[in-house]
Scaffold this active site. Structure first.
Site, PDB file in Angstrom:
ATOM      1  N   ASN A  19      11.550   0.555  -2.205  1.00 36.33           N
ATOM      2  CA  ASN A  19      10.621   1.483  -1.572  1.00 36.33           C
ATOM      3  C   ASN A  19       9.612   2.021  -2.582  1.00 36.33           C
ATOM      4  O   ASN A  19      10.001   2.741  -3.518  1.00 36.33           O
ATOM      5  CB  ASN A  19      11.382   2.666  -0.975  1.00 36.33           C
ATOM      6  CG  ASN A  19      10.429   3.732  -0.438  1.00 36.33           C
ATOM      7  OD1 ASN A  19       9.848   3.562   0.636  1.00 36.33           O
ATOM      8  ND2 ASN A  19      10.221   4.813  -1.194  1.00 36.33           N
ATOM      9  N   GLU A  20       8.359   1.674  -2.422  1.00 38.39           N
ATOM     10  CA  GLU A  20       7.231   2.272  -3.152  1.00 38.39           C
ATOM     11  C   GLU A  20       7.265   2.046  -4.662  1.00 38.39           C
ATOM     12  O   GLU A  20       6.531   2.704  -5.392  1.00 38.39           O
ATOM     13  CB  GLU A  20       7.071   3.772  -2.828  1.00 38.39           C
ATOM     14  CG  GLU A  20       6.700   3.979  -1.364  1.00 38.39           C
ATOM     15  CD  GLU A  20       6.359   5.413  -0.980  1.00 38.39           C
ATOM     16  OE1 GLU A  20       6.456   6.311  -1.832  1.00 38.39           O
ATOM     17  OE2 GLU A  20       5.993   5.638   0.187  1.00 38.39           O
ATOM     18  N   ASP A  21       8.071   1.081  -5.118  1.00 42.19           N
ATOM     19  CA  ASP A  21       8.071   0.835  -6.559  1.00 42.19           C
ATOM     20  C   ASP A  21       6.815   0.094  -6.997  1.00 42.19           C
ATOM     21  O   ASP A  21       6.346   0.281  -8.125  1.00 42.19           O
ATOM     22  CB  ASP A  21       9.338   0.080  -6.975  1.00 42.19           C
ATOM     23  CG  ASP A  21      10.574   0.968  -6.854  1.00 42.19           C
ATOM     24  OD1 ASP A  21      10.410   2.155  -6.505  1.00 42.19           O
ATOM     25  OD2 ASP A  21      11.681   0.480  -7.104  1.00 42.19           O
TER      26      ASP A  21
END
Lengths: 709, 709
Positions: free
Chosen positions: B422-424
């Site tokens: 997620n959102e890395d």
């Protein structure tokens, strides 16, 4: 007199404006239409949107006047047009005698050849500015602006007329200053007569230029009266020889000071052009004896340099405010209104007023009052938030405008700074034309701010400093260590908490502020009862703040700061009260943080704080601290308190509490200080007492070891 | 059973925790301390700040258990530790048998050598995670994170335990899953048995691995029962030979569908390991016959590609929600709670749930319920908002974790996607390690998202697609034309108006949302009466949103969106009502805008919309649409309406009105549509009527020429 006005092509619903109407000169079309009830009050409700046709229409002013044979025999007969707003063709008996396109340039035309004895007709034909500006845009390119139609940068018209984040679009037109016919033999064309204060005493350095036809025997009589009315110096010059210069010694000079630092003695200069006992022309000026410098000195133990106004050798903490025009219809502002508003600034312990570059070079009454009250004037040249062009016509117009402004204002003791522009370096930075990595080749107007204007000031007013732009100095516009700074991290930008001004100081904080609504009294004048709620269309319309996409964002920013501080207000009166209380708290934080860094000699970390903004030009929720009805907001009183000559101040940064005395007094003051820190519920956290000497014109820290809260 | 728990070094005010306390396994220290009333309810008031010592303390679990001589004669005796949270040393009769540092890796230890007949003692010693994480930080470097202590990236513990913008810091510890002793001869170690749907029919493709000691004559009996309970296939394999594979034809297959697109028939697979009529081990699984693809096809007349889940060849508009763990104390979530929450999602016409990477691989009950309800599952691997490391130990741990998760979950029909994180990619972009101009050499974890994890999925679960990260695809994370997108321009970022979701679409909008408080019912449970106002410390504390400086900013963002829409609320109940109404209006705008772009075959402009977030893990003002009390917020009903199988939708962009019918139905539907546009005061601006066919599984525009409003 005898002026009439009409718009032959007024749009249909306004056909009455196609007939000649009585007109007032000086004045504006909007003013006359209001008087004739042909437009509704544009400041009421949403009416400003209903009067846009006025600024988009061409208007003709006309007068007929009688010229006598005697006048025609005068060797010189000039038509003087002191200010034409803005695109104006002047016709005399049908002949075009002037095309003017800069509202700030006064014109004097030798018109005798166009006049005849008896009835003569003068017409002033004003074209709407938007089509012309857009034609210039089409030729020279569309330019970045913040606020208003981007074509405004091409037209030398008060930029705020195009709409700003505190004012609607009202594109006035008309002869906003005097229109006169001047018959003369010879006259005083220009006079530069500063009182020069130097180590060898104080001198009146007079330099006059005559126009017209002089004769042998014409005399220029010069007298200087002291503040008490007694004559202190006089001379008489042969007016037929050149140059007309004199240097008169002023005995026992009385220095003019910013208020709070000393009195404001004003000398009166009378210059009369005399021909055999008959006065051909005369001129009176009030002068102050003072020196003013802008010093950028090292700041002890800190990077960068100070930004300190020094008057008569004394550094001044320039607490004050930014000034915008008092009205959109400029002809309505009376000398009494200027005096009243500036007296309010003075009463708030302010010592500096910045005349902001999006407005006008103000009326004489403004500067006269500043001279009297001891308010230093920071005068911007009239460029604001835009990427201005620099094609030859434009530069020529700017040059004429700047010369006229400097000639008119340079004798005022209050004048402390000429500044090139407002935020043009900042917008240039935002488009990559200035600042780190910026390409100055894309910043056309640099030649205006760094060559043309400083040249004008150096030539015409060398005793007053020049600064290229507000803000400027340092690595970038947000630099906190050099030059002046506009602190908008609070309200705009990251919307930092309103008590964090201390984190966003600059060496001189020339703008900062937070919005609040006007008083309920003013709100009641522009609303109907059903509009009196925070989210009404009228309340939203009377807050011109908008995000980069043009969406109104004032109300939501107010709501954010309100929610930082208070629970939601229960009704409209409480909403108005609470938002104004937040503004006041913010201004307490700001003036306290900035003045608390005034330091002492050699360590002037912050040397000025000018709130954006003192006043309003219509009834609006804005950053002003005095509303358009002239009523101070609570923030006004907060500023007054923090700028008191001797102010005990305290500040909390997380757990650290600091306290100090800020003084603008000329001498040390013994002081007993008692500090109590209480919780909201009344619990005493801390108590301290000091017996100290508050150092003159400096900050005296109050010792408080360690974290406290 | 018989577990006890203590913290020998519990800090002074909590000395009672130094004595052995009864403990529950599976469970957490926090759960037991609550039961013993040694900590206050961390979800009440500000209590979570008072229980931080628990997560900062070392805890020892202990049990004694009797081993019988018969057990010791079993050829295999394993200690099974299904989940240890997180830094755990396991000792059996004093001997260290395991050091575990990944809460998501189950362990099975051959412990017979450590056991003896009679009393045996098992201890689980849990170290606090922060010191360990910080030691790893000191060795490998501090990493950028959004939310929580940055050392969290070094520890394979549910990342939300470190605090998130919707949850407090609660660093649980304990054996959060089963701890059992398993005596056996032979057992089913692994089973991969998908129902393969292909052009040659539907097949059960069975591949089993045994552990332990088999003998000649051992049999593996396989039966498959259809959804109606009747046996549809069976076989028996020689369990002593390898490989243990079978391919069984499934006659008259019944396909499993996402809800709304068809039924959810589930087959039941029984596999039994038989030794001479004695069952050594048995395993039951429910299977669905379906194919799932993630298609990125051209979008007619638009740039980029679609992002469309296709099940059984049918493209699915994936309306749904993001899922976070239902509690901070994971052992408290019952299967009934999972079922209830997911039923709520289903009732809102949702078809997809994204298990977000900052939480956990959910309990079996979650996926079982999704299988039954026809909710597609987007499963993130457990990396969220951080620059994760990639040193060898870490990669090995991630590999073990990923393999265990895929093996456990791959048989679920609902499983539609494995996603790397997620959102890395977004945070990597923000630090210059990804996106335009980014340096991928600085993005260590790329090897996890683009090699390790896809390899695991390709090897163990090849019939389910893999996607490297949410969001990813396209030129940058804000790309609107390729890949999935998290739309946070509304609420975060530029704080765009809440009705502007249409301007911020993506091909698949996997996150977007707007905060609202929980119901008054929930608020009353965590507040005292004096806390029940918008600005109270408790209300502020139960909103974990903060700006990059860590200052709470939830209340002011709520205030901003509230002020866009309503006047200030007059009391707290109205505040709660109004903020929830704004959230509902925002979700109407979002689901309408996104679903309105579902288009038709060859033109799937937007193929999914997952609200951030479905649920809460404690009582809090958050983006959830169902509060921690299980009560839907008004936004829930807005979503339900906009995701109806047949929804008439309209949208206004400035003056332009558009209207359409969005259908997820399998067949065209005749429809009579009547449209009235009214002003707030009831004036009719527009009326239209259509008799149209609402195209199956597509958007049917309703013709409305020109600007209208």
């Amino acid at each position: 007199t005898g002026w009439t006005l009409r718009a032959p092509h007024a749009p249909d619903p306004h056909s009455r404006a196609r007939d000649w109407l009585e007109a007032t000169v000086p004045g504006t079309v909007h003013g006359d239409l209001l008087r004739h009830a042909l437009i509704p009050d544009p400041f009421d409700g949403l009416n400003d949107t209903q009067v846009q046709w006025v600024g988009q229409t061409a208007w003709t002013y006309r007068t007929t006047f009688t010229v006598t044979p005697e006048q025609l025999q005068s060797p010189h007969l000039d038509l003087c047009l002191d200010g034409l707003d803005t695109l104006c063709t002047v016709r005399l008996n049908g002949a075009a005698v002037l095309r003017s396109d800069n509202m700030f340039v006064p014109h004097r035309l030798d018109v005798r050849a166009h006049l005849h004895a008896g009835e003569n007709t003068l017409t002033l034909h004003f074209e709407p500015v938007l089509p012309h500006g857009r034609a210039l845009e089409a030729r020279h390119g569309t330019r970045a602006v913040w606020n208003g139609d981007p074509s405004r940068v091409y037209l030398r018209k008060a930029q705020y007329h195009y709409g700003w984040d505190w004012g609607p679009v009202i594109l006035t037109a008309g002869p906003w200053k005097d229109v006169t016919l001047h018959a003369y033999h010879a006259r005083l064309d220009d006079l530069h007569a500063p009182l020069t204060v130097g180590p060898d005493g104080t001198w009146l350095d007079l330099n006059a230029t005559l126009a017209g036809t002089t004769r042998p025997g014409d005399l220029l009589r010069v007298t200087l009266h002291g503040p008490d009315g007694h004559e202190v110096a006089r001379t008489t010059l042969d007016a037929h020889s050149e140059p007309l210069q004199a240097r008169l010694h002023v005995p026992d000079p009385q220095l003019w000071w910013p208020r709070g630092y000393g009195p404001q003695p004003l000398y009166t200069l009378h210059v009369t052009l005399d021909r055999g006992g008959v006065t051909l022309d005369t001129l009176t000026r009030r002068l102050g004896a003072r020196t003013v410098e802008l010093r950028q000195d090292p700041v002890a133990d800190e990077p960068g340099t100070s930004f300190t106004f020094v008057v008569n050798g004394v550094p001044i903490f320039a607490g004050g405010a930014n000034w915008i025009p008092e009205d959109l219809l400029l002809d309505r502002v009376t000398p009494e209104q200027y005096r009243h508003r500036l007296q309010q600034a003075a009463d708030a312990n302010m010592v500096m007023i910045r005349v902001w570059g999006g407005g006008i070079y103000e009326h004489d009454a403004f500067y006269d009052t500043c001279d009297e009250l001891g308010l230093l004037v920071w005068q911007d040249f009239l460029f604001a938030c835009g990427m201005y062009p620099a094609h030859p016509d434009f530069l020529a117009s700017v040059q004429a405008e700047a010369q006229a402004a400097v000639r008119r204002l340079r004798h005022h003791a209050s004048l402390a700074l000429w500044c090139g522009n407002n935020e043009d370096y900042q917008i240039a930075e935002s488009v990559g034309a200035s600042g780190p990595g910026g390409d100055p080749a894309r910043f056309d107007a640099l030649t205006i701010y760094e060559r043309l204007l400083p040249d004008v000031v150096r030539t015409l007013n060398p005793d007053v400093p020049y600064w290229p732009g507000s803000p400027s100095g340092g690595a970038a516009s947000h630099d906190q260590t050099v030059g002046d700074r506009h602190t908008w991290e609070i309200w705009h930008g990251v919307m930092a908490p309103h008590r964090d001004y201390g984190h966003y100081e600059g060496r001189f904080v020339s703008e900062f502020g937070l919005q609040a609504p006007p008083s309920l009294h003013v709100i009641e004048r522009f609303t109907r009862p059903e509009d009196r709620h925070a989210g009404s269309r009228v309340m939203e319309h009377h807050n011109r703040a908008a995000d980069p996409q043009g969406r109104p964002d004032g109300a939501r920013r107010l709501a954010a700061y309100l929610s930082d501080t208070f629970d939601p207000p229960r009704d409209f009166a409480e909403y108005v009260y609470a938002t104004r209380a937040v503004q006041a708290d913010a201004m307490t934080s700001a003036y306290r943080a900035f003045r608390g860094r005034w330091g002492h000699a050699g360590a002037r970390a912050v040397s000025g704080a000018l709130v954006w903004q003192l006043n309003d030009c219509w009834p609006v929720t804005s950053w002003s601290v005095i509303d358009s009805g002239g009523l101070p907001k609570p923030a006004y009183h907060a500023i007054q308190r923090e700028l008191a000559p001797l102010a005990v101040q305290a500040r909390r940064d997380d757990e650290r509490l600091s306290a100090w005395i800020a003084s603008s007094m000329g001498e040390d003051q013994p002081a007993q200080v008692h500090l109590d820190v209480l919780t909201l519920s009344g619990e005493r956290l801390l108590t301290h007492a000091w017996s100290v000497t508050a150092a003159a014109n400096a900050v005296t820290p109050l010792d408080l070891a360690g974290p406290h809260l």
